[in-house]
Design a protein around this motif. Structure first.
Motif, PDB file in Angstrom:
ATOM      1  N   GLY A  10     -33.073  11.850  11.757  1.00 38.71           N
ATOM      2  CA  GLY A  10     -34.436  12.336  11.914  1.00 38.71           C
ATOM      3  C   GLY A  10     -34.704  12.715  13.357  1.00 38.71           C
ATOM      4  N   ARG A  11     -35.890  13.265  13.604  1.00 35.99           N
ATOM      5  CA  ARG A  11     -36.210  13.757  14.941  1.00 35.99           C
ATOM      6  C   ARG A  11     -36.891  12.711  15.820  1.00 35.99           C
ATOM      7  N   ASN A  12     -37.439  11.641  15.222  1.00 35.67           N
ATOM      8  CA  ASN A  12     -38.177  10.643  15.985  1.00 35.67           C
ATOM      9  C   ASN A  12     -37.402   9.335  15.992  1.00 35.67           C
ATOM     10  N   LYS A  13     -36.808   9.011  17.124  1.00 35.17           N
ATOM     11  CA  LYS A  13     -35.948   7.837  17.208  1.00 35.17           C
ATOM     12  C   LYS A  13     -36.718   6.542  16.967  1.00 35.17           C
ATOM     13  N   ALA A  14     -37.953   6.475  17.430  1.00 34.00           N
ATOM     14  CA  ALA A  14     -38.725   5.245  17.251  1.00 34.00           C
ATOM     15  C   ALA A  14     -38.938   4.941  15.774  1.00 34.00           C
ATOM     16  N   ARG A  15     -39.243   5.973  14.978  1.00 39.83           N
ATOM     17  CA  ARG A  15     -39.460   5.751  13.550  1.00 39.83           C
ATOM     18  C   ARG A  15     -38.150   5.438  12.840  1.00 39.83           C
ATOM     19  N   LEU A  16     -37.068   6.056  13.273  1.00 40.75           N
ATOM     20  CA  LEU A  16     -35.762   5.727  12.698  1.00 40.75           C
ATOM     21  C   LEU A  16     -35.409   4.267  12.977  1.00 40.75           C
ATOM     22  N   ASP A  17     -35.661   3.828  14.202  1.00 42.68           N
ATOM     23  CA  ASP A  17     -35.361   2.437  14.550  1.00 42.68           C
ATOM     24  C   ASP A  17     -36.209   1.474  13.734  1.00 42.68           C
ATOM     25  N   GLU A  18     -37.441   1.843  13.451  1.00 46.96           N
ATOM     26  CA  GLU A  18     -38.302   0.994  12.628  1.00 46.96           C
ATOM     27  C   GLU A  18     -37.738   0.874  11.212  1.00 46.96           C
ATOM     28  N   THR A  19     -37.280   2.004  10.655  1.00 45.90           N
ATOM     29  CA  THR A  19     -36.641   1.961   9.340  1.00 45.90           C
ATOM     30  C   THR A  19     -35.379   1.110   9.384  1.00 45.90           C
ATOM     31  N   ALA A  20     -34.605   1.249  10.461  1.00 41.23           N
ATOM     32  CA  ALA A  20     -33.375   0.460  10.600  1.00 41.23           C
ATOM     33  C   ALA A  20     -33.681  -1.032  10.658  1.00 41.23           C
ATOM     34  N   ARG A  21     -34.767  -1.411  11.310  1.00 36.88           N
ATOM     35  CA  ARG A  21     -35.133  -2.832  11.362  1.00 36.88           C
ATOM     36  C   ARG A  21     -35.494  -3.360   9.974  1.00 36.88           C
TER      37      ARG A  21
ATOM     38  N   VAL B 137     -26.267   8.756   3.472  1.00 35.40           N
ATOM     39  CA  VAL B 137     -26.933   9.405   4.599  1.00 35.40           C
ATOM     40  C   VAL B 137     -28.271   9.943   4.108  1.00 35.40           C
ATOM     41  N   ILE B 138     -29.327   9.664   4.854  1.00 31.83           N
ATOM     42  CA  ILE B 138     -30.665  10.147   4.520  1.00 31.83           C
ATOM     43  C   ILE B 138     -31.186  10.952   5.699  1.00 31.83           C
ATOM     44  N   THR B 139     -31.525  12.225   5.495  1.00 33.95           N
ATOM     45  CA  THR B 139     -32.199  12.991   6.537  1.00 33.95           C
ATOM     46  C   THR B 139     -33.711  12.852   6.348  1.00 33.95           C
ATOM     47  N   GLY B 140     -34.431  13.023   7.433  1.00 33.46           N
ATOM     48  CA  GLY B 140     -35.874  12.809   7.362  1.00 33.46           C
ATOM     49  C   GLY B 140     -36.211  11.368   7.050  1.00 33.46           C
ATOM     50  N   ALA B 141     -35.428  10.437   7.591  1.00 34.39           N
ATOM     51  CA  ALA B 141     -35.511   9.026   7.188  1.00 34.39           C
ATOM     52  C   ALA B 141     -36.571   8.227   7.931  1.00 34.39           C
ATOM     53  N   GLY B 142     -37.288   8.844   8.872  1.00 31.35           N
ATOM     54  CA  GLY B 142     -38.256   8.087   9.647  1.00 31.35           C
ATOM     55  C   GLY B 142     -39.550   7.796   8.926  1.00 31.35           C
ATOM     56  N   SER B 143     -39.883   8.592   7.912  1.00 33.79           N
ATOM     57  CA  SER B 143     -41.132   8.383   7.185  1.00 33.79           C
ATOM     58  C   SER B 143     -41.035   9.078   5.828  1.00 33.79           C
ATOM     59  N   GLY B 144     -42.072   8.901   5.014  1.00 35.14           N
ATOM     60  CA  GLY B 144     -42.168   9.615   3.753  1.00 35.14           C
ATOM     61  C   GLY B 144     -41.069   9.287   2.768  1.00 35.14           C
ATOM     62  N   ILE B 145     -40.640  10.301   2.026  1.00 38.33           N
ATOM     63  CA  ILE B 145     -39.629  10.123   0.991  1.00 38.33           C
ATOM     64  C   ILE B 145     -38.332   9.604   1.589  1.00 38.33           C
ATOM     65  N   GLY B 146     -37.946  10.123   2.760  1.00 29.39           N
ATOM     66  CA  GLY B 146     -36.699   9.697   3.386  1.00 29.39           C
ATOM     67  C   GLY B 146     -36.674   8.215   3.675  1.00 29.39           C
ATOM     68  N   ARG B 147     -37.784   7.692   4.183  1.00 30.51           N
ATOM     69  CA  ARG B 147     -37.836   6.254   4.482  1.00 30.51           C
ATOM     70  C   ARG B 147     -37.782   5.437   3.194  1.00 30.51           C
ATOM     71  N   ALA B 148     -38.540   5.845   2.185  1.00 27.80           N
ATOM     72  CA  ALA B 148     -38.520   5.124   0.912  1.00 27.80           C
ATOM     73  C   ALA B 148     -37.131   5.177   0.281  1.00 27.80           C
ATOM     74  N   ALA B 149     -36.462   6.329   0.382  1.00 30.29           N
ATOM     75  CA  ALA B 149     -35.118   6.468  -0.192  1.00 30.29           C
ATOM     76  C   ALA B 149     -34.114   5.591   0.541  1.00 30.29           C
TER      77      ALA B 149
ATOM     78  N   LEU C 243     -27.287   2.923  10.739  1.00 29.41           N
ATOM     79  CA  LEU C 243     -27.017   3.665  11.961  1.00 29.41           C
ATOM     80  C   LEU C 243     -28.087   4.739  12.084  1.00 29.41           C
ATOM     81  N   ALA C 244     -28.879   4.693  13.149  1.00 32.62           N
ATOM     82  CA  ALA C 244     -29.962   5.649  13.365  1.00 32.62           C
ATOM     83  C   ALA C 244     -29.510   6.714  14.358  1.00 32.62           C
ATOM     84  N   ILE C 245     -29.617   7.982  13.955  1.00 32.36           N
ATOM     85  CA  ILE C 245     -29.195   9.096  14.792  1.00 32.36           C
ATOM     86  C   ILE C 245     -30.351  10.074  14.922  1.00 32.36           C
ATOM     87  N   GLU C 246     -30.812  10.284  16.145  1.00 30.84           N
ATOM     88  CA  GLU C 246     -31.863  11.264  16.393  1.00 30.84           C
ATOM     89  C   GLU C 246     -31.261  12.663  16.306  1.00 30.84           C
ATOM     90  N   GLN C 247     -31.693  13.447  15.316  1.00 33.49           N
ATOM     91  CA  GLN C 247     -31.068  14.738  15.089  1.00 33.49           C
ATOM     92  C   GLN C 247     -32.013  15.669  14.340  1.00 33.49           C
TER      93      GLN C 247
END
Length: 335
Positions: free
Chosen positions: A34-45, A7-19, A55-59
């Motif tokens: 993360g808080r931005n669903k669009a960026r989470l979905d981009e990471t998921a893609r 599980v990665i929090t803050g996964a939409g950008s920055g360290i979270g996305r790289a991790a 699994l992307a969860i806006e939270q």
């Protein structure tokens, strides 16, 4: 490791996305918070293109019940959580006297309490199996106590103390759950343009700056290793020694040079959007605007020398420095 979940929090950008991408390549399936669903979905893609389940969860991590509900959903839809990395953070930068109390509170809720809530949610599910790894982020010694960074420094110091108390509790209960702190130098992420900034000037990294993939690699080392602490860069060894031998020198130097080392010469124009309370719209990847000056590799000392050995080296050097200082003082009294 293919069936294990990270599980990665803050996964939409920055360290979270790289991790997320690094742990995915290492064999984990990834839950993205993360808080931005669009960026989470981009990471998921990006993960899907590499054949990685996600699994992307806006939270918002500042909501404890929401984080706990997310953990239960992940266990139900993906599987047992083996690694939980708290990479979400938000802060406000400026002289402490002019910061709004509500901004300091919000920065603390996201950076400190958000990591605490993530840790508690991870503990709740990991203790069902008695094992797992929880990863939290800290500041490298060189970044602790910087002027203009009181909110961030306070939140990370609180998290450091929280984890220090948690470890012996887990050991007392016989749980094989590791709590790992990663000491990070400046990382080239989009946060420099998305942080609430009360200085009036554009922000820049303090000291040596590393690419987010270096931080992600450290998170992978935490997931697969056995250490309770991981540091990046040679400064992790030298800065505490300098602070011990000449603490007043560092304070004086930060007073003289700490401001201009964190700000560019350019003034900001009007009020800039920031992500302290709500995510800023737009696509932001892992990298910030400082690629040209960022380091892409960690120090060999950090990679090949275990943290406990580096701590021993630091202790030995500190003892030598203190012995030399004591000898000098003794000689001075005789003279």
């Amino acid at each position: 490791m293919a069936s294990q979940i990270a599980v990665i929090t803050g996964a939409g950008s920055g360290i979270g996305r790289a991790a997320a991408l690094a742990l995915g390549r290492a064999g984990f399936d990834i839950a993205l918070l993360g808080r931005n669903k669009a960026r989470l979905d981009e990471t998921a893609r990006d993960l899907t293109r590499h054949g990685i389940r996600s699994l992307a969860i806006e939270q918002d991590v500042a909501d404890p019940q929401g984080v706990q509900d997310a953990a239960e959903r992940i266990e139900h839809e993906l599987g047992p959580i083996a690694v939980w990395a708290n990479c979400a953070g938000a802060t406000v930068i400026g002289q402490t006297a002019v910061l709004a109390p509500q901004d300091i509170r919000r920065a603390t809720e996201v950076t400190y309490l958000g990591s605490v809530y993530g840790t508690l949610a991870a503990l709740n599910v990991m203790r069902r199996r008695g094992q797992g790894t929880i990863i939290n982020l800290d500041l490298a010694p060189a970044l602790r106590g910087l002027p203009l960074q009181a909110a961030e420094s306070g939140a990370r110091a609180a998290l450091r103390g929280f984890c220090a108390s948690l470890r012996p509790e887990l050991r007392h209960d016989g749980d094989r759950i590791r709590v790992v702190m990663i000491d990070l130098p400046a990382i080239n992420t989009p946060r420099y343009g998305l942080t609430r900034n009360r200085t009036g000037k554009r922000l820049k990294p303090y000291g040596a700056v590393y690419e987010p993939e270096v931080a992600a690699e450290a998170i992978c080392r935490a997931a697969f290793g056995s250490s309770h602490s991981i540091s990046i860069g040679l400064g992790a060894l030298l800065d505490p020694l300098r602070a011990l031998v000449a603490p007043f020198y560092r304070e004086a130097r930060l007073a003289d040079h700490g401001y201009k080392a964190q700000m560019s010469y350019d003034w900001t124009e009007g009020t800039q959007p920031d992500g302290l309370y709500e995510p800023v719209a737009g696509a932001f990847g892992a990298h910030g605007p400082f690629d040209e000056k960022s380091r892409r590799l960690d120090s060999p000392l950090s990679i090949f020398v275990p943290s406990n050995l580096r701590a021993g080296l630091f202790g030995a050097l500190a003892a030598m420095a203190l012995a030399s200082l004591a000898g000098h003082m003794k000689k001075s009294r005789k003279d």
